[in-house]
Design a protein around this motif. Structure first.
Motif, PDB file in Angstrom:
ATOM      1  N   ILE A 312       0.839  -1.196   0.000  1.00 33.44           N
ATOM      2  CA  ILE A 312       0.000   0.000   0.000  1.00 33.44           C
ATOM      3  C   ILE A 312       0.879   1.252   0.000  1.00 33.44           C
ATOM      4  N   ALA A 313       1.921   1.248   0.822  1.00 32.45           N
ATOM      5  CA  ALA A 313       2.808   2.407   0.878  1.00 32.45           C
ATOM      6  C   ALA A 313       3.466   2.659  -0.464  1.00 32.45           C
ATOM      7  N   ARG A 314       3.916   1.621  -1.128  1.00 34.24           N
ATOM      8  CA  ARG A 314       4.556   1.788  -2.437  1.00 34.24           C
ATOM      9  C   ARG A 314       3.571   2.336  -3.468  1.00 34.24           C
ATOM     10  N   GLU A 315       2.322   1.884  -3.378  1.00 34.69           N
ATOM     11  CA  GLU A 315       1.322   2.390  -4.320  1.00 34.69           C
ATOM     12  C   GLU A 315       0.971   3.839  -4.034  1.00 34.69           C
ATOM     13  N   VAL A 316       0.923   4.217  -2.760  1.00 35.05           N
ATOM     14  CA  VAL A 316       0.709   5.624  -2.408  1.00 35.05           C
ATOM     15  C   VAL A 316       1.838   6.481  -2.971  1.00 35.05           C
ATOM     16  N   LEU A 317       3.074   6.020  -2.820  1.00 33.90           N
ATOM     17  CA  LEU A 317       4.214   6.775  -3.325  1.00 33.90           C
ATOM     18  C   LEU A 317       4.239   6.809  -4.847  1.00 33.90           C
ATOM     19  N   ARG A 318       3.632   5.824  -5.483  1.00 39.38           N
ATOM     20  CA  ARG A 318       3.478   5.895  -6.947  1.00 39.38           C
ATOM     21  C   ARG A 318       2.443   6.934  -7.334  1.00 39.38           C
ATOM     22  N   ARG A 319       1.312   6.920  -6.664  1.00 47.28           N
ATOM     23  CA  ARG A 319       0.201   7.804  -7.045  1.00 47.28           C
ATOM     24  C   ARG A 319       0.473   9.262  -6.679  1.00 47.28           C
ATOM     25  N   SER A 349      10.064  14.241 -14.319  1.00 47.29           N
ATOM     26  CA  SER A 349       8.843  14.305 -13.526  1.00 47.29           C
ATOM     27  C   SER A 349       8.512  12.920 -12.982  1.00 47.29           C
ATOM     28  N   PRO A 350       8.851  12.636 -11.699  1.00 52.70           N
ATOM     29  CA  PRO A 350       8.434  11.349 -11.132  1.00 52.70           C
ATOM     30  C   PRO A 350       6.932  11.112 -11.258  1.00 52.70           C
ATOM     31  N   HIS A 351       6.136  12.172 -11.091  1.00 55.28           N
ATOM     32  CA  HIS A 351       4.689  11.998 -11.216  1.00 55.28           C
ATOM     33  C   HIS A 351       4.309  11.500 -12.602  1.00 55.28           C
ATOM     34  N   ALA A 352       4.872  12.110 -13.638  1.00 51.52           N
ATOM     35  CA  ALA A 352       4.535  11.686 -14.998  1.00 51.52           C
ATOM     36  C   ALA A 352       5.012  10.260 -15.259  1.00 51.52           C
ATOM     37  N   LEU A 353       6.203   9.916 -14.797  1.00 52.64           N
ATOM     38  CA  LEU A 353       6.702   8.553 -14.963  1.00 52.64           C
ATOM     39  C   LEU A 353       5.793   7.546 -14.262  1.00 52.64           C
ATOM     40  N   HIS A 354       5.344   7.872 -13.046  1.00 54.42           N
ATOM     41  CA  HIS A 354       4.521   6.958 -12.253  1.00 54.42           C
ATOM     42  C   HIS A 354       3.112   6.804 -12.806  1.00 54.42           C
ATOM     43  N   HIS A 355       2.721   7.690 -13.718  1.00 56.68           N
ATOM     44  CA  HIS A 355       1.382   7.632 -14.301  1.00 56.68           C
ATOM     45  C   HIS A 355       1.418   7.329 -15.791  1.00 56.68           C
ATOM     46  N   ASP A 356       2.534   6.812 -16.243  1.00 52.80           N
ATOM     47  CA  ASP A 356       2.654   6.437 -17.652  1.00 52.80           C
ATOM     48  C   ASP A 356       2.022   5.062 -17.843  1.00 52.80           C
ATOM     49  N   PRO A 357       0.952   4.965 -18.663  1.00 52.54           N
ATOM     50  CA  PRO A 357       0.249   3.676 -18.797  1.00 52.54           C
ATOM     51  C   PRO A 357       1.091   2.588 -19.449  1.00 52.54           C
ATOM     52  N   ARG A 358       2.207   2.949 -20.078  1.00 51.36           N
ATOM     53  CA  ARG A 358       3.083   1.926 -20.649  1.00 51.36           C
ATOM     54  C   ARG A 358       3.712   1.065 -19.560  1.00 51.36           C
ATOM     55  N   TYR A 359       3.867   1.630 -18.387  1.00 57.82           N
ATOM     56  CA  TYR A 359       4.543   0.910 -17.303  1.00 57.82           C
ATOM     57  C   TYR A 359       3.619   0.631 -16.130  1.00 57.82           C
ATOM     58  N   PHE A 360       2.533   1.398 -16.026  1.00 54.45           N
ATOM     59  CA  PHE A 360       1.548   1.222 -14.963  1.00 54.45           C
ATOM     60  C   PHE A 360       0.158   1.254 -15.589  1.00 54.45           C
ATOM     61  N   PRO A 363      -3.251   3.832 -14.797  1.00 54.79           N
ATOM     62  CA  PRO A 363      -2.427   4.443 -13.746  1.00 54.79           C
ATOM     63  C   PRO A 363      -3.192   5.203 -12.674  1.00 54.79           C
ATOM     64  N   ASP A 364      -4.433   5.624 -12.963  1.00 60.50           N
ATOM     65  CA  ASP A 364      -5.197   6.351 -11.958  1.00 60.50           C
ATOM     66  C   ASP A 364      -5.901   5.426 -10.973  1.00 60.50           C
ATOM     67  N   ARG A 365      -5.809   4.121 -11.209  1.00 64.19           N
ATOM     68  CA  ARG A 365      -6.418   3.148 -10.297  1.00 64.19           C
ATOM     69  C   ARG A 365      -5.457   2.864  -9.153  1.00 64.19           C
ATOM     70  N   PHE A 366      -5.974   2.910  -7.928  1.00 64.68           N
ATOM     71  CA  PHE A 366      -5.159   2.598  -6.760  1.00 64.68           C
ATOM     72  C   PHE A 366      -5.145   1.092  -6.558  1.00 64.68           C
ATOM     73  N   ASP A 367      -3.989   0.461  -6.762  1.00 67.81           N
ATOM     74  CA  ASP A 367      -3.914  -0.998  -6.751  1.00 67.81           C
ATOM     75  C   ASP A 367      -2.617  -1.464  -6.094  1.00 67.81           C
ATOM     76  N   PRO A 368      -2.652  -1.742  -4.787  1.00 64.34           N
ATOM     77  CA  PRO A 368      -1.437  -2.224  -4.108  1.00 64.34           C
ATOM     78  C   PRO A 368      -0.902  -3.531  -4.670  1.00 64.34           C
ATOM     79  N   ASP A 369      -1.758  -4.323  -5.333  1.00 65.24           N
ATOM     80  CA  ASP A 369      -1.286  -5.591  -5.881  1.00 65.24           C
ATOM     81  C   ASP A 369      -0.330  -5.414  -7.053  1.00 65.24           C
ATOM     82  N   ARG A 370      -0.185  -4.184  -7.548  1.00 68.27           N
ATOM     83  CA  ARG A 370       0.880  -3.947  -8.534  1.00 68.27           C
ATOM     84  C   ARG A 370       2.232  -4.366  -7.961  1.00 68.27           C
TER      85      ARG A 370
END
Length: 444
Positions: A312-319, A349-360, A363-370
């Motif tokens: 969950i923490a890792r997903e929060v830091l991604r989002r 931009s870490p935010h842009a990287l973390h929301h790039d659908p090619r890798y996530f 990306p707007d879905r909160f999913d700790p199982d990633r």
């Protein structure tokens, strides 16, 4: 893969203003602007006023900037703007001085020291949780900032004056952090304008400097290891020269640790409880994990058992990561089809990287199982909540321990429920802040 063909014309982001460049677009559109750049190319030119900067959107190139070719880059103009106020600590410094300071500071974040700080983290979090009443509406963003200030303050300062420094940090650091990003992205003259925001910022810096220098003087006079970070900074000596840090160097590192240690964890904990309230199944699964500890106070040794908490923490830091990182080339650097000359600003931009659908995907879905170990990890450079390489945040393990322990201490006692009709929006300065975050404490 690097291109072997002829260089292509470097795309320039739309929305450039005369004289002001893309600064108005950056400040007004924030995430929307930086998210749009990957569609333009791997490297995109953006102007901060008249100054060109190269925004890099491809993870493998980001990894080269931060890790494999990190020695070819120094801190960029954003850090030049911060340095007069935040000092020349490890977050701001360059070259051999940075390397020397990092070696001096590193022992304060050794795993054995963090294990000792864990007791403070749990105790402060339990104290915050015990101060709430069933049905109370808590301004959670403010509560988590207060919690983070107390944890960082108590691990930094164990002296009598340290309590006054913690109080001052609680008052001044939010102003310094939020106004500092506006100054960093604005033309230099903006910081000299006689406007309330500038006066508030300058006064906060002055107050903080006075109290921290007083604490340093007290620590030197006591000449004893108090078990806090300040004691280690005062006792540290350079392996080559045998010299200790000056008061100014210690001050710079203290302000660096205050700045980095408060914002990241306060925001992560705030958004974590916000997302748990929005996702009851995730919340239920998380409660089952922390209840498995039997209701006793969580300890550092429990962290490996909190696997879902850590997901969950890792997903929060991604989002909800920081928005921008800046570097400056100190030699010619080849990135994709572009050769970038020395003294050129490069932006990530870490935010842009973390929301790039090619890798996530989605990306707007909160999913700790990633972050389930059974799933594929994103490529290097796609997930950089603490930066990476030789300049990776020195307190990253401290922050992750604090998030896990504080969340578990609060979650073992309370569910935090969203207040109806109170819309929570993302406000962006250097990071993603909630516009408001009232939540109702419901006893478990």
């Amino acid at each position: 893969m690097e291109s072997t063909g002829a260089p292509t014309a470097l795309p320039v982001a739309p929305g450039r203003w005369p004289l002001l460049g893309h600064t108005p677009s950056l400040l007004w559109q924030r995430f929307r602007f930086t998210l749009s750049l990957a569609g333009l190319g791997d490297v995109v030119k953006v102007y901060l006023g008249p100054l060109p900067t190269y925004v890099v959107t491809r993870p493998d190139l980001v990894h080269r900037i931060l890790v494999t070719e990190g020695c070819k880059f120094d801190k960029g103009i954003m850090f030049d703007r911060f340095r007069p106020f935040f000092g020349n600590g490890i977050a701001m410094s360059n070259g051999p001085f940075h390397d020397s300071q990092r070696r001096l500071v590193q022992p304060a974040f050794h795993v054995k020291r963090i294990a000792g700080y864990a007791e403070v983290m749990t105790r402060v979090a339990r104290s915050v949780a015990e101060s709430w009443q069933p049905g109370q509406v808590v301004a959670l963003d403010e509560a988590m900032q207060e919690l983070s200030v107390k944890i960082v303050g108590q691990t930094l300062f164990a002296t009598g004056l340290g309590r006054a420094a913690i109080t001052e940090a609680q008052r001044s650091m939010p102003v310094v952090i939020k106004q500092g990003m506006v100054r960093a992205l604005s033309p230099g003259f903006v910081g000299r304008l006689p406007i309330p925001a500038n006066r508030e910022f300058d006064q906060a810096i002055d107050r903080l400097r006075r109290i921290v220098l007083d604490v340093i003087a007290e620590g030197r006079a006591q000449q004893a290891d108090q078990g806090d970070v300040l004691s280690m900074l005062l006792a540290a000596t350079d392996d080559d020269t045998g010299e200790a840090m000056t008061d100014q160097q210690v001050y710079d590192e203290v302000v660096t640790l205050l700045t980095g240690g408060i914002e990241t964890t306060a925001l992560a904990l705030s958004w974590m409880f916000h997302e748990l309230a929005r996702h009851p199944l995730i919340e239920q699964r998380w409660h089952e994990e922390i209840d498995g500890l039997g209701g006793r106070p969580v300890t550092y040794e429990d962290i490996p058992k909190l696997t879902y908490t850590n997901q969950i923490a890792r997903e929060v830091l991604r989002r909800y990561p920081i928005w921008l990182l800046m570097r400056r080339t100190n030699t010619d650097v080849r990135l994709g089809d572009v050769t970038i000359p020395p003294s050129t600003e490069v932006t990530i931009s870490p935010h842009a990287l973390h929301h790039d659908p090619r890798y996530f995907p989605d990306p707007d879905r909160f999913d700790p199982d990633r972050w389930d170990p059974a799933n594929l990890s994103p490529p290097p450079g796609a997930y950089v909540p603490f930066g990476d390489g030789g300049r990776k945040c020195i307190g990253n393990h401290f922050a992750l321990a604090e998030i896990a322990l504080a969340a578990a201490a609060i979650g073992s006692r309370w569910r935090l429920v969203a207040v109806p009709d109170k819309k929570v929006r993302v406000k962006v300065t250097g990071a993603a802040y909630p516009s408001q975050l009232p939540m109702t404490a419901v006893a478990r």
